[in-house]
Design a protein around this motif. Structure first.
Motif, PDB file in Angstrom:
ATOM      1  N   GLY A 127       0.794  -1.228   0.000  1.00  0.00           N
ATOM      2  CA  GLY A 127       0.000   0.000   0.000  1.00  0.00           C
ATOM      3  C   GLY A 127       0.820   1.268   0.000  1.00  0.00           C
ATOM      4  N   GLY A 128       2.146   1.150   0.007  1.00  0.00           N
ATOM      5  CA  GLY A 128       3.009   2.323  -0.053  1.00  0.00           C
ATOM      6  C   GLY A 128       3.247   3.016   1.270  1.00  0.00           C
ATOM      7  N   ALA A 129       2.793   2.419   2.383  1.00  0.00           N
ATOM      8  CA  ALA A 129       2.909   3.093   3.683  1.00  0.00           C
ATOM      9  C   ALA A 129       4.321   3.052   4.245  1.00  0.00           C
ATOM     10  CB  ALA A 129       1.932   2.476   4.680  1.00  0.00           C
ATOM     11  N   LEU A 130       5.114   2.053   3.863  1.00  0.00           N
ATOM     12  CA  LEU A 130       6.468   1.955   4.399  1.00  0.00           C
ATOM     13  C   LEU A 130       7.410   2.971   3.770  1.00  0.00           C
ATOM     14  CD1 LEU A 130       6.989  -1.903   4.726  1.00  0.00           C
ATOM     15  CD2 LEU A 130       6.274  -0.263   6.470  1.00  0.00           C
ATOM     16  N   ALA A 131       7.031   3.489   2.625  1.00  0.00           N
ATOM     17  CA  ALA A 131       7.884   4.448   1.918  1.00  0.00           C
ATOM     18  C   ALA A 131       7.524   5.895   2.223  1.00  0.00           C
ATOM     19  CB  ALA A 131       7.796   4.202   0.403  1.00  0.00           C
ATOM     20  N   THR A 197      -0.653  19.744   6.300  1.00  0.00           N
ATOM     21  CA  THR A 197      -1.672  19.278   5.360  1.00  0.00           C
ATOM     22  C   THR A 197      -2.011  17.833   5.717  1.00  0.00           C
ATOM     23  OG1 THR A 197       0.003  18.547   3.765  1.00  0.00           O
ATOM     24  CG2 THR A 197      -0.905  20.773   3.467  1.00  0.00           C
ATOM     25  N   SER A 198      -3.202  17.395   5.325  1.00  0.00           N
ATOM     26  CA  SER A 198      -3.609  16.036   5.659  1.00  0.00           C
ATOM     27  C   SER A 198      -2.902  15.028   4.762  1.00  0.00           C
ATOM     28  CB  SER A 198      -5.129  15.878   5.513  1.00  0.00           C
ATOM     29  OG  SER A 198      -5.523  16.089   4.173  1.00  0.00           O
ATOM     30  N   ALA A 199      -2.573  13.884   5.327  1.00  0.00           N
ATOM     31  CA  ALA A 199      -1.987  12.786   4.557  1.00  0.00           C
ATOM     32  C   ALA A 199      -3.101  11.985   3.901  1.00  0.00           C
ATOM     33  CB  ALA A 199      -1.152  11.895   5.465  1.00  0.00           C
ATOM     34  N   ASP A 200      -2.788  11.322   2.802  1.00  0.00           N
ATOM     35  CA  ASP A 200      -3.785  10.521   2.094  1.00  0.00           C
ATOM     36  C   ASP A 200      -3.116   9.254   1.582  1.00  0.00           C
ATOM     37  OD1 ASP A 200      -5.792   9.399   0.615  1.00  0.00           O
ATOM     38  OD2 ASP A 200      -6.161  11.141  -0.657  1.00  0.00           O
ATOM     39  N   HIS A 201      -3.359   8.149   2.266  1.00  0.00           N
ATOM     40  CA  HIS A 201      -2.717   6.887   1.886  1.00  0.00           C
ATOM     41  C   HIS A 201      -3.115   6.429   0.491  1.00  0.00           C
ATOM     42  CE1 HIS A 201      -6.316   4.314   2.315  1.00  0.00           C
ATOM     43  NE2 HIS A 201      -6.645   5.119   3.304  1.00  0.00           N
ATOM     44  N   ARG A 202      -4.234   6.923  -0.012  1.00  0.00           N
ATOM     45  CA  ARG A 202      -4.669   6.521  -1.351  1.00  0.00           C
ATOM     46  C   ARG A 202      -3.744   7.062  -2.426  1.00  0.00           C
ATOM     47  NH1 ARG A 202     -10.665   8.710  -0.528  1.00  0.00           N
ATOM     48  NH2 ARG A 202      -9.304  10.459  -0.027  1.00  0.00           N
ATOM     49  N   GLN A 203      -2.998   8.104  -2.109  1.00  0.00           N
ATOM     50  CA  GLN A 203      -2.075   8.690  -3.077  1.00  0.00           C
ATOM     51  C   GLN A 203      -0.695   8.039  -3.031  1.00  0.00           C
ATOM     52  OE1 GLN A 203      -3.262  10.884  -5.265  1.00  0.00           O
ATOM     53  NE2 GLN A 203      -5.231  10.659  -4.212  1.00  0.00           N
ATOM     54  N   ALA A 204      -0.455   7.146  -2.080  1.00  0.00           N
ATOM     55  CA  ALA A 204       0.846   6.490  -1.970  1.00  0.00           C
ATOM     56  C   ALA A 204       1.057   5.547  -3.160  1.00  0.00           C
ATOM     57  CB  ALA A 204       0.936   5.713  -0.660  1.00  0.00           C
ATOM     58  N   ARG A 205       2.308   5.342  -3.493  1.00  0.00           N
ATOM     59  CA  ARG A 205       2.642   4.478  -4.621  1.00  0.00           C
ATOM     60  C   ARG A 205       2.349   3.019  -4.271  1.00  0.00           C
ATOM     61  NH1 ARG A 205       5.619   4.903  -9.242  1.00  0.00           N
ATOM     62  NH2 ARG A 205       6.671   3.022  -9.997  1.00  0.00           N
ATOM     63  N   LYS A 206       1.521   2.373  -5.075  1.00  0.00           N
ATOM     64  CA  LYS A 206       1.092   1.001  -4.798  1.00  0.00           C
ATOM     65  C   LYS A 206       1.926  -0.010  -5.587  1.00  0.00           C
ATOM     66  CE  LYS A 206      -2.424   2.523  -2.333  1.00  0.00           C
ATOM     67  NZ  LYS A 206      -2.231   3.988  -2.441  1.00  0.00           N
ATOM     68  N   SER A 207       2.039  -1.206  -5.027  1.00  0.00           N
ATOM     69  CA  SER A 207       2.779  -2.274  -5.698  1.00  0.00           C
ATOM     70  C   SER A 207       1.931  -2.908  -6.797  1.00  0.00           C
ATOM     71  CB  SER A 207       3.170  -3.350  -4.683  1.00  0.00           C
ATOM     72  OG  SER A 207       2.021  -4.109  -4.304  1.00  0.00           O
ATOM     73  N   TRP A 208       2.561  -3.738  -7.601  1.00  0.00           N
ATOM     74  CA  TRP A 208       1.823  -4.434  -8.659  1.00  0.00           C
ATOM     75  C   TRP A 208       0.788  -5.375  -8.052  1.00  0.00           C
ATOM     76  CZ3 TRP A 208       1.600  -9.683  -8.869  1.00  0.00           C
ATOM     77  CH2 TRP A 208       2.554 -10.392  -8.135  1.00  0.00           C
ATOM     78  N   ARG A 209       1.115  -5.997  -6.915  1.00  0.00           N
ATOM     79  CA  ARG A 209       0.150  -6.905  -6.280  1.00  0.00           C
ATOM     80  C   ARG A 209      -1.077  -6.142  -5.795  1.00  0.00           C
ATOM     81  NH1 ARG A 209      -0.121 -12.006  -4.123  1.00  0.00           N
ATOM     82  NH2 ARG A 209       2.081 -12.441  -4.538  1.00  0.00           N
ATOM     83  N   TYR A 210      -0.852  -4.994  -5.202  1.00  0.00           N
ATOM     84  CA  TYR A 210      -1.982  -4.171  -4.761  1.00  0.00           C
ATOM     85  C   TYR A 210      -2.863  -3.817  -5.966  1.00  0.00           C
ATOM     86  CZ  TYR A 210      -4.507  -0.367  -2.400  1.00  0.00           C
ATOM     87  OH  TYR A 210      -5.477   0.430  -1.858  1.00  0.00           O
ATOM     88  N   ARG A 211      -2.235  -3.388  -7.041  1.00  0.00           N
ATOM     89  CA  ARG A 211      -3.012  -2.991  -8.231  1.00  0.00           C
ATOM     90  C   ARG A 211      -3.743  -4.188  -8.819  1.00  0.00           C
ATOM     91  NH1 ARG A 211       1.908  -0.333  -9.171  1.00  0.00           N
ATOM     92  NH2 ARG A 211       2.419  -1.766 -10.893  1.00  0.00           N
ATOM     93  N   LEU A 212      -3.101  -5.350  -8.772  1.00  0.00           N
ATOM     94  CA  LEU A 212      -3.733  -6.564  -9.297  1.00  0.00           C
ATOM     95  C   LEU A 212      -4.976  -6.907  -8.494  1.00  0.00           C
ATOM     96  CD1 LEU A 212      -3.718  -9.127 -11.088  1.00  0.00           C
ATOM     97  CD2 LEU A 212      -2.263 -10.201  -9.347  1.00  0.00           C
TER      98      LEU A 212
END
Length: 281
Positions: A127-131, A197-212
């Motif tokens: 989900g991109g949260a670690l980055a 500003t507010s953070a938005d996890h939906r904008q984080a860079r997602k992996s191929w597995r997440y997108r799949l």
């Protein structure tokens, strides 16, 4: 400074640094979460647990079985109702395998009865949260709000397979709209205060597995929708802006104040009803 005990268990035995990071975030955000929500921190402490994906999926399933077991123990259910619920659990047993890469964290009652947040570090990666430190803080703050909600409910059961028997007369989506909307509203307030500003996890860079997994047909129907989170946040935001958090906090001990379908789309009507203290017809 809060005296609440924060525990982060690393059952993976491979992410001690992440466990320490989450613990530090909890200590950092707890006073702000408490202030923004005006809810008490849990008296028995706050527990987060890191799990491998397989263990997370099993915990997801076991939590649903615990919910049903509690329903059976508390309610006067017929054998037909119990059999139907058990069959439903078997049919939906595949769900954790489909959703786990997209679930950054989940807060629920553990086997020992304590409220607990379970996290698969691999899901945080997908989900991109670690980055992104801001996103990880948002996730932790969001789940901490769920712990405060649970404390405020004082044992009132909101998660059940038999809402009518629990005197939950609002539509099924009402519960998730309030719980997730309130946590979303709060995590945005927290991250805005800490970062400007507010953070938005939906904008984080997602992996191929997440997108799949997110592209699978019907996947959006297996949990609260993005629209539900947004509607819930707007609902809570309107109520707090108009009358303060004290008004919203009345709902935790009064299930009759959960919003109707019409009220979810009309925050002003819901706010007015809470203010008047009226019950569902």
């Amino acid at each position: 400074m809060t005296q609440t005990r924060f525990t982060v268990l690393d059952d993976t035995r491979g992410h001690p640094d992440l466990a320490g990071q989450i613990s530090a975030i909890l200590h950092r955000v707890a006073p702000t979460v408490k202030e923004i929500t005006d809810l008490p921190l849990p008296s028995e402490g706050v527990r987060f647990r890191l799990l491998r994906p397989k263990a997370w999926r099993e915990e997801y399933r076991q939590n649903l079985h615990r919910v049903l077991a509690r329903d059976i123990a508390d309610l006067d259910l017929s054998p037909k109702q119990i059999d139907a619920a058990r069959t439903g659990l078997k049919i939906t047993g595949f769900v954790p395998a489909l959703v786990w890469p997209m679930v950054l964290a989940s807060t629920q009652k553990a086997a020992d009865g304590q409220c607990e947040t379970v996290i698969a570090p691999r899901a945080l990666h997908h989900g991109g949260a670690l980055a992104d430190e801001r996103v990880l803080l948002q996730v932790v703050a969001h789940e901490l709000v769920h712990h405060l909600q649970d404390e405020a409910r004082s044992g009132t059961v909101w998660k059940t397979f038999f809402p009518q028997q629990r005197e939950i007369l609002a539509p099924p989506r009402s519960v998730s709209t309030v719980l997730e909307g309130h946590a979303t509203w709060a995590d945005r307030q927290v991250t805005t205060r800490l970062f400007g500003t507010s953070a938005d996890h939906r904008q984080a860079r997602k992996s191929w597995r997440y997108r799949l997994h997110s592209s699978l047909p019907g996947i959006g129907r297996l949990g609260p929708s993005r629209e539900g989170y947004e509607q819930g946040a707007q609902l809570i935001g309107h109520a707090t802006a108009a009358h303060g958090v004290g008004l919203v906090n009345r709902i935790w001990k009064d299930l009759s104040l959960l919003p109707t379908t019409d009220e979810i789309a009309d925050p002003q009507a819901w706010t007015l009803r809470i203010k008047q203290g009226s019950l569902h017809a």
